[in-house]
Design a protein around this motif. Structure first.
Motif, PDB file in Angstrom:
ATOM      1  N   HIS A 178      32.692  48.196  44.612  1.00 44.39           N
ATOM      2  CA  HIS A 178      31.901  47.045  45.050  1.00 44.39           C
ATOM      3  C   HIS A 178      31.129  46.549  43.826  1.00 44.39           C
ATOM      4  O   HIS A 178      30.439  47.331  43.173  1.00 44.39           O
ATOM      5  N   PRO A 179      31.249  45.274  43.518  1.00 40.72           N
ATOM      6  CA  PRO A 179      30.684  44.786  42.259  1.00 40.72           C
ATOM      7  C   PRO A 179      29.167  44.937  42.161  1.00 40.72           C
ATOM      8  O   PRO A 179      28.645  45.164  41.073  1.00 40.72           O
ATOM      9  N   GLU A 180      28.453  44.812  43.275  1.00 47.80           N
ATOM     10  CA  GLU A 180      26.988  44.879  43.190  1.00 47.80           C
ATOM     11  C   GLU A 180      26.445  46.293  43.393  1.00 47.80           C
ATOM     12  O   GLU A 180      25.610  46.767  42.644  1.00 47.80           O
ATOM     13  N   ALA A 181      26.914  46.961  44.434  1.00 51.50           N
ATOM     14  CA  ALA A 181      26.302  48.231  44.822  1.00 51.50           C
ATOM     15  C   ALA A 181      26.730  49.378  43.921  1.00 51.50           C
ATOM     16  O   ALA A 181      26.163  50.459  43.971  1.00 51.50           O
ATOM     17  N   ASN A 182      27.721  49.131  43.043  1.00 48.93           N
ATOM     18  CA  ASN A 182      28.265  50.175  42.187  1.00 48.93           C
ATOM     19  C   ASN A 182      28.723  51.377  43.020  1.00 48.93           C
ATOM     20  O   ASN A 182      28.492  52.531  42.685  1.00 48.93           O
ATOM     21  N   ASN A 237      34.887  53.090  52.174  1.00 51.62           N
ATOM     22  CA  ASN A 237      33.552  53.610  52.433  1.00 51.62           C
ATOM     23  C   ASN A 237      32.810  52.713  53.416  1.00 51.62           C
ATOM     24  O   ASN A 237      32.922  51.492  53.349  1.00 51.62           O
ATOM     25  N   LEU A 238      32.083  53.337  54.319  1.00 48.91           N
ATOM     26  CA  LEU A 238      31.207  52.586  55.214  1.00 48.91           C
ATOM     27  C   LEU A 238      29.789  52.741  54.702  1.00 48.91           C
ATOM     28  O   LEU A 238      29.201  53.823  54.794  1.00 48.91           O
ATOM     29  N   VAL A 239      29.266  51.659  54.129  1.00 52.13           N
ATOM     30  CA  VAL A 239      27.898  51.722  53.611  1.00 52.13           C
ATOM     31  C   VAL A 239      27.024  50.740  54.381  1.00 52.13           C
ATOM     32  O   VAL A 239      27.498  49.721  54.885  1.00 52.13           O
ATOM     33  N   GLY A 240      25.763  51.085  54.465  1.00 50.40           N
ATOM     34  CA  GLY A 240      24.817  50.243  55.189  1.00 50.40           C
ATOM     35  C   GLY A 240      24.784  48.845  54.606  1.00 50.40           C
ATOM     36  O   GLY A 240      24.734  48.671  53.391  1.00 50.40           O
ATOM     37  N   GLU A 241      24.838  47.856  55.504  1.00 50.32           N
ATOM     38  CA  GLU A 241      24.836  46.458  55.059  1.00 50.32           C
ATOM     39  C   GLU A 241      23.436  46.060  54.595  1.00 50.32           C
ATOM     40  O   GLU A 241      22.430  46.529  55.113  1.00 50.32           O
ATOM     41  N   GLU A 242      23.417  45.188  53.610  1.00 45.01           N
ATOM     42  CA  GLU A 242      22.134  44.668  53.112  1.00 45.01           C
ATOM     43  C   GLU A 242      21.401  43.947  54.232  1.00 45.01           C
ATOM     44  O   GLU A 242      22.009  43.259  55.043  1.00 45.01           O
ATOM     45  N   GLY A 243      20.100  44.146  54.276  1.00 40.89           N
ATOM     46  CA  GLY A 243      19.296  43.442  55.265  1.00 40.89           C
ATOM     47  C   GLY A 243      19.142  44.199  56.578  1.00 40.89           C
ATOM     48  O   GLY A 243      18.528  43.702  57.516  1.00 40.89           O
ATOM     49  N   PHE A 244      19.722  45.405  56.654  1.00 41.82           N
ATOM     50  CA  PHE A 244      19.592  46.189  57.880  1.00 41.82           C
ATOM     51  C   PHE A 244      19.045  47.585  57.578  1.00 41.82           C
ATOM     52  O   PHE A 244      19.588  48.298  56.740  1.00 41.82           O
ATOM     53  N   SER A 245      17.994  47.947  58.263  1.00 41.00           N
ATOM     54  CA  SER A 245      17.448  49.299  58.176  1.00 41.00           C
ATOM     55  C   SER A 245      17.041  49.708  59.577  1.00 41.00           C
ATOM     56  O   SER A 245      16.434  48.921  60.298  1.00 41.00           O
ATOM     57  N   GLY A 246      17.388  50.923  59.966  1.00 42.66           N
ATOM     58  CA  GLY A 246      17.014  51.398  61.301  1.00 42.66           C
ATOM     59  C   GLY A 246      18.161  52.128  61.969  1.00 42.66           C
ATOM     60  O   GLY A 246      19.121  52.535  61.293  1.00 42.66           O
ATOM     61  N   LYS A 248      21.500  58.960  61.459  1.00 36.20           N
ATOM     62  CA  LYS A 248      21.047  58.061  62.529  1.00 36.20           C
ATOM     63  C   LYS A 248      20.506  56.746  61.969  1.00 36.20           C
ATOM     64  O   LYS A 248      20.546  55.719  62.644  1.00 36.20           O
ATOM     65  N   ILE A 249      19.997  56.794  60.765  1.00 32.25           N
ATOM     66  CA  ILE A 249      19.303  55.633  60.189  1.00 32.25           C
ATOM     67  C   ILE A 249      20.137  55.014  59.075  1.00 32.25           C
ATOM     68  O   ILE A 249      20.517  55.704  58.128  1.00 32.25           O
ATOM     69  N   THR A 250      20.409  53.732  59.186  1.00 35.39           N
ATOM     70  CA  THR A 250      21.103  53.038  58.101  1.00 35.39           C
ATOM     71  C   THR A 250      20.084  52.365  57.171  1.00 35.39           C
ATOM     72  O   THR A 250      18.977  52.014  57.595  1.00 35.39           O
ATOM     73  N   ARG A 251      20.497  52.253  55.904  1.00 33.76           N
ATOM     74  CA  ARG A 251      19.733  51.532  54.881  1.00 33.76           C
ATOM     75  C   ARG A 251      20.752  50.805  54.024  1.00 33.76           C
ATOM     76  O   ARG A 251      21.906  51.234  53.951  1.00 33.76           O
ATOM     77  N   PRO A 252      20.346  49.734  53.328  1.00 31.76           N
ATOM     78  CA  PRO A 252      21.319  49.032  52.483  1.00 31.76           C
ATOM     79  C   PRO A 252      22.007  49.994  51.512  1.00 31.76           C
ATOM     80  O   PRO A 252      21.336  50.778  50.839  1.00 31.76           O
ATOM     81  N   PHE A 253      23.313  49.938  51.478  1.00 32.61           N
ATOM     82  CA  PHE A 253      24.170  50.718  50.574  1.00 32.61           C
ATOM     83  C   PHE A 253      24.176  52.228  50.849  1.00 32.61           C
ATOM     84  O   PHE A 253      24.789  52.975  50.102  1.00 32.61           O
ATOM     85  N   ARG A 254      23.533  52.689  51.903  1.00 31.87           N
ATOM     86  CA  ARG A 254      23.591  54.123  52.218  1.00 31.87           C
ATOM     87  C   ARG A 254      25.002  54.464  52.688  1.00 31.87           C
ATOM     88  O   ARG A 254      25.582  53.741  53.502  1.00 31.87           O
TER      89      ARG A 254
END
Lengths: 385, 385
Positions: free
Chosen positions: A213-217, A315-324, A348-354
């Motif tokens: 992914h170009p941004e999240a490395n 990979n399934l990573v947390g989307e930007e703008g979502f936490s919880g 249980k908790i997502t964060r951007p790029f997690r």
């Protein structure tokens, strides 16, 4: 041979994240007794092990006391107290990979020096003990922009690595010891996993190709086998085996590499454990990387590393703008697609790029698998409630 | 859609044996919260579920109280209190397979009557409410030797089934309601697993071939795909789908069949759950039977039932003459062989003919897999310390 199966033999695992969780599928399959240490009471490994202990992986006493309950000790994360491992080894507990191997990998500066002293091809670099030293080096022209900055310890999920193109970015970096590497223009990022057991048996997985992914490395797709020339693949495999011999590791060694514009191979970094680039193997390989790691550290015969079919991992990573509280939007949509298996890590908790999970797509036709992978990537979203 | 993944949704599983254990690999993979009920504190499922409850599966109150904690309830063994399932259904808890399906299968006499009334081809039989009635039937010539005797309930691990060739064997049978079936001379024993979800989606696995141990009446090899004519395989698949339609089950239905000397198909018996004949699918199929059962009962899209490679499964049963703490002799020898994966169920104590585990052999060439399976069978021994 030690009787590992349905016996009192105990395997200790330092770290209770997703790598440990997937390793536990295999200890369950073999009915090997396990204990896990992790600081987080909600760690993915809290169930499926025989005994879960909450504690700090960097604390000497915690690790020693935990390790004494194990016959063999391994880890799923490099950030563990290495002096504690040395202490345990001195008491006769088998630690695989060994403290000696880990010490040559844990610090990225030491890792790069190890490559150099063993004539392993790698990008040119400078080491700095602090942010100030790094900025001074830049000032003095020891290194030049653009460059790749890496914190020497503690990098994960794309943290601890940055491409630095201007001075402002350099000044915004965190205060830490670091290395600065030449930014290599490359055609592909490749990886090879090598397994080695105490008897000296060595098996090498096919070369995989990583799309970032170009941004999240962070790795977006891992494709096995890599869609590269056979000669380049062979070269990559040989380099990985050279690195493996140099480390004399026990267990898995994941070797990440660049294929340069001129089809040269440069080693980027290594990890002495199951690796994101090997997740495809759960569905695609005759012996998946977690079973292989277990076979290796227990000195069991290594399994077949070849693939049953083409495999692509997303990979399934947390989307930007979502936490919880996490929601996997459209997961049932992707499960309709052929050869698709989702893996949900249990955070249980997502964060951007997690890193929240991954999806494997298996197909006799690799290009078909890659196409389905893109559909998966476009459909599923890791968001919050 | 209900959010099953990393949520508070809870799946209840009645029974904590090896089938439940292998189902838990999949609930872990999807991070679905699980609770398990089993009478045995040492049951294979005691770990890897979120909550393990010890209790009697045949006790009404135990099952009702347990089931009330679940959103969806399933079972891995037919010997559960069916009135409790009815009660739970009346309270709005989803039970899959339903009590209605289970009632038509749990008692082998009822199962045979169901086949007859739905024009499912099956061997001729008589039902008897007691051993005395059975012996009288034999006396009166209602049935004749040789015959297959089956206890109507409680059969497992080859118990509850006997081939009766003489009167002495008949008289030595246990006191129980039973059915007596014609002994069918057959070419092959076959099985087909059919998956069905509440939305009505149906997927059928390939026909597998079962080779039985002549004495223990337990499956020795399961071979996928069956080495039979395409026309016979097609017929078997069609019969299995007919049985599936008749039951209107949710989840898996394993249909065991005989291929007669004349290439007819007779249904032997069915099981509404993951089945020994589907274990090969963990390594060989795109979607293994446990993941498929989960997809079906949660009304998720069903996965691809086809195989990545040829698969042969060898049951590991306790050797005669050994009882006590189990030892898997030569297990590291078989792990040297290509494409071999052992599964150890986690029972500490072996007994003659007890199912202790299985080994899967996967190979692009099925005949090669079958050959390696024989090596496995000849090398490994399940004995005691």
């Amino acid at each position: 041979m030690i009787n590992y199966f349905s016996s009192d033999f105990t395997l200790g695992i330092l770290g209770g994240g997703q790598l440990g969780k997937m390793l536990l599928y295999e200890t369950r399959k073999f009915d090997i007794r396990t204990i896990v240490l992790d600081p987080n009471a909600e760690a993915p490994c809290r169930i499926a092990c025989d005994e879960f202990t909450r504690g700090d992986l960097m604390d000497f006493d915690t690790v020693v006391n935990f390790g004494r309950k194990a016959d063999v000790l391994t880890f799923e994360i490099e950030a563990v107290n290495v002096e504690a491992l040395e202490k345990l080894e001195s008491e006769g507990i088998e630690v695989y990979p060994s403290s000696k191997t880990l010490k040559k990998i844990q610090d990225k500066g030491v890792q790069k020096d190890f490559f150099t002293s063993h004539e392993v091809p790698t990008a040119l670099y400078q080491k700095y003990s602090s942010k100030m030293a790094f900025l001074e080096g830049l000032q003095k022209g020891e290194i030049s922009l653009p460059l790749v900055w890496k914190s020497t310890t503690g990098g994960y999920d794309g943290k601890g690595v940055a491409v630095v193109k201007n001075l402002q970015t350099a000044e915004d970096l965190p205060e830490t010891a670091c290395i600065a590497e030449d930014l290599i223009p490359f055609k592909n990022e490749l990886a090879v996993i090598v397994a080695r057991n105490p008897s000296g048996e060595v098996k090498t997985y096919p070369v995989v190709e990583m799309e970032f992914h170009p941004e999240a490395n962070q790795v977006e797709y891992v494709i096995c086998p890599a869609r590269i020339d056979a000669a380049v693949a062979e070269k990559a495999r040989k380099v990985a085996e050279k690195v493996s011999r140099a480390y004399e590791h026990i267990g898995l060694l994941a070797v990440e590499m660049f294929q340069t514009e001129e089809d040269g191979i440069l080693v980027n970094e290594v990890a002495p454990r199951p690796h994101n680039s090997g997740h495809y193997s759960i569905e695609a390989a005759f012996t998946n990387q977690f079973e292989q790691h277990l076979r290796a550290i227990l000195d069991l015969p290594l399994g077949d590393t070849e693939s049953k079919a083409g495999g692509v991992m997303v990979n399934l990573v947390g989307e930007e703008g979502f936490s919880g509280n996490v929601v996997y939007e459209n997961i049932s949509e992707i499960m309709k697609l052929k050869g698709v298996t989702p893996h949900i890590y249990g955070k249980k908790i997502t964060r951007p790029f997690r890193k929240m999970g991954h999806v494997t797509i298996v197909n006799a036709d690799l290009s078909k698998a890659r196409q389905i992978a893109e559909e998966v990537k476009n459909k599923i979203r890791v968001i919050s409630e």
